[in-house]
Motif scaffolding. Structure first.
Motif, PDB file in Angstrom:
ATOM      1  N   ASN A 170       5.842   7.143 -13.593  1.00  0.00           N
ATOM      2  CA  ASN A 170       5.287   6.379 -14.714  1.00  0.00           C
ATOM      3  C   ASN A 170       5.986   5.024 -14.798  1.00  0.00           C
ATOM      4  N   ASP A 171       5.189   3.954 -14.666  1.00  0.00           N
ATOM      5  CA  ASP A 171       5.715   2.583 -14.738  1.00  0.00           C
ATOM      6  C   ASP A 171       6.884   2.371 -13.758  1.00  0.00           C
ATOM      7  N   THR A 223      -2.073  -4.724  -7.436  1.00  0.00           N
ATOM      8  CA  THR A 223      -1.853  -3.332  -7.804  1.00  0.00           C
ATOM      9  C   THR A 223      -1.744  -3.206  -9.319  1.00  0.00           C
ATOM     10  N   GLU A 224      -1.603  -1.965  -9.778  1.00  0.00           N
ATOM     11  CA  GLU A 224      -1.416  -1.714 -11.213  1.00  0.00           C
ATOM     12  C   GLU A 224       0.057  -1.813 -11.613  1.00  0.00           C
ATOM     13  N   ILE A 225       0.928  -2.031 -10.629  1.00  0.00           N
ATOM     14  CA  ILE A 225       2.374  -2.098 -10.899  1.00  0.00           C
ATOM     15  C   ILE A 225       2.694  -3.404 -11.613  1.00  0.00           C
ATOM     16  N   ASP A 241       2.341   1.797  -3.445  1.00  0.00           N
ATOM     17  CA  ASP A 241       1.332   2.393  -4.326  1.00  0.00           C
ATOM     18  C   ASP A 241       1.286   3.912  -4.157  1.00  0.00           C
ATOM     19  N   GLU A 242       1.360   4.362  -2.912  1.00  0.00           N
ATOM     20  CA  GLU A 242       1.308   5.800  -2.632  1.00  0.00           C
ATOM     21  C   GLU A 242       2.601   6.496  -3.056  1.00  0.00           C
ATOM     22  N   ILE A 243       3.730   5.877  -2.744  1.00  0.00           N
ATOM     23  CA  ILE A 243       5.042   6.486  -3.024  1.00  0.00           C
ATOM     24  C   ILE A 243       5.264   6.666  -4.520  1.00  0.00           C
ATOM     25  N   THR A 244       4.767   5.713  -5.304  1.00  0.00           N
ATOM     26  CA  THR A 244       5.043   5.715  -6.752  1.00  0.00           C
ATOM     27  C   THR A 244       3.910   6.322  -7.578  1.00  0.00           C
ATOM     28  N   THR A 245       2.985   7.000  -6.928  1.00  0.00           N
ATOM     29  CA  THR A 245       1.829   7.575  -7.643  1.00  0.00           C
ATOM     30  C   THR A 245       2.245   8.440  -8.833  1.00  0.00           C
ATOM     31  N   ASP A 246       3.293   9.234  -8.632  1.00  0.00           N
ATOM     32  CA  ASP A 246       3.714  10.183  -9.676  1.00  0.00           C
ATOM     33  C   ASP A 246       4.798   9.627 -10.600  1.00  0.00           C
ATOM     34  N   GLU A 269       0.836  -1.206   0.000  1.00  0.00           N
ATOM     35  CA  GLU A 269       0.000   0.000   0.000  1.00  0.00           C
ATOM     36  C   GLU A 269       0.871   1.257   0.000  1.00  0.00           C
TER      37      GLU A 269
END
Length: 418
Positions: free
Chosen positions: A181-182, A204-206, A174-179, A171
């Motif tokens: 891209n890929d 997740t979308e990762i 997910d927050e740390i990598t919000t900005d 979780e």
């Protein structure tokens, strides 16, 4: 439904090694469903299997626990005597219903409120439906469970936040990598918590995830399961240089330290999530510009808060389950008498139509319509009395309701299969 039964084993009474041997894949479940299609003793059947439990729910007049355990054991090449040590039988329908509800809601999960179990139960139900092993009872029960699950999601905090370290770590990623891209994620060390983190990343979308372990075969096996990449441990520093986030659960104190991390030539940002105890990411790494470090204590604090909210919500969840089961059983009981009600209506309708037919030649079209309307209304009012009485009696005492149903059937000589 007096014939609703189950067998179960779970993390509560079964070692991880045994659970692994008796865990059922989709192919396994489909094989078993196919086998039991030919068994006339069993009417409906559902298998629910995760890394923490293997269960079967079924409808049959007799206790088929031994047969189910035997077939599962044979399929998984496990000695039946060993399996019998761990499987429990449930033969009281209300206990079985309640247990399936609690499993599907996540009340019986290692991580209380685990959302994955709800999805796993849905998939299990789909396989059962695909093999025509879900009949009227299971269809109604499963949809009641799914509706209750929606209520839990909307009305409570039972699913809020991540309540385990590996969930909370993902979780946070997910927050740390919000900005970003890929984002590129590297997971190093595949003990229990590292493996859990990898599996949770699948929610997740990762998609750019590389997994590494000192025993390469362990990484290869998990990579095959998840579809992620793997690299030999010797390439760790190359992979670390490329990664945006490094999840470490290496059992080596201070494996990542200021000198070797500084050599990664960090230009802007790199994050370490250290899931190891003792720390595998040294304290001095936090002093490197552009580096963020989260320890297991940081992640645990987040998980603990979420867990507290979930635990506080348990009474609400149990109230929803109780209300859903009460409504389900009420409707199930009413459906038991629906053939009688339908038969009574058909019989009375047949009498009505025959009587109208006797006098139809003496009536104008307008009079026919009036007579039809009046007699239909009369029939419905006559029907209302025994139907309400039957439902009320059955609700108060099921056996008395069954007696009344038989009296009505015999009195009107009903063909209740029509």
């Amino acid at each position: 439904m007096k014939d609703f039964k189950a067998i179960r084993l779970s993390y509560k009474n079964t070692p991880l090694e045994v659970r692994g041997k008796l865990s059922l894949s989709q192919d396994d479940c489909e094989t078993l469903l196919s086998n039991f299609q030919k068994d006339s003793r069993i009417n409906e059947l559902l298998f629910v299997s995760t890394c923490n439990r293997t269960e079967a729910y079924y409808i049959a007049e007799e206790d088929l626990s031994d047969d189910l355990i035997s077939q599962i054991s044979t399929l998984k090449e496990v000695d039946t005597q060993e399996s019998n040590q761990y499987f429990e039988s449930l033969c009281q329908p209300k206990d079985v219903q309640n247990h399936l509800f609690r499993v599907a809601m996540g009340l019986e999960s290692q991580v209380v409120g685990d959302i994955q179990i709800s999805n796993q139960v849905k998939r299990a139900y789909q396989w059962t439906a695909d093999y025509n092993m879900a009949g009227p009872y299971l269809h109604r029960l499963m949809h009641t469970i799914f509706n209750a699950n929606k209520r839990v999601q909307i009305e409570t905090e039972f699913r809020d936040g991540a309540a385990s370290v590996s969930y909370a770590a993902v979780e946070m990623i997910d927050e740390i990598t919000t900005d970003i891209n890929d984002p590129k994620i590297l997971v190093v060390g595949l003990g229990e918590i590292g493996t859990d983190a990898v599996r949770n990343l699948q929610n997740t979308e990762i998609s750019d995830v590389t997994i590494m372990n000192r025993t390469f075969s362990v990484a290869e096996e998990l990579a095959t399961e998840t579809g992620y990449k793997t690299r030999p441990f010797e390439e760790l520093w190359t992979a670390a240089k490329e990664a945006d986030v490094i999840i470490s659960s290496l059992p080596i104190a201070d494996y990542f330290h200021k000198e070797n991390v500084a050599d990664l030539d960090i230009l802007a940002f790199k994050c370490f999530l250290d899931l190891s105890v003792p720390r595998s990411v040294a304290v001095d790494v936090e002093t490197i510009p552009g580096v963020l470090v989260y320890t297991v204590d940081d992640i645990n604090a987040r998980a603990t808060k979420a867990l507290e909210r979930r635990l506080n919500s348990i009474p609400q969840v149990e109230t929803i389950i109780e209300a859903s089961l009460t409504e389900f059983n009420k409707r199930t009981q009413e459906m038991e008498f629906s053939p009688i009600i339908k038969g009574l209506k058909n019989t009375l309708e047949e009498i009505r139509e025959k009587e109208i037919e006797k006098y139809s030649s003496d009536l104008s079209n307008k009079e026919k319509k009036q007579v039809d309307k009046i007699t239909k209304n009369l029939l419905n009012k006559i029907m209302k009395v025994p139907v309400l009485q039957l439902k009320a009696t059955a609700s108060a005492n099921k056996k008395e309701g069954q007696k009344m149903g038989k009296i009505i059937t015999d009195l009107f000589d009903l063909n209740i299969n029509s």
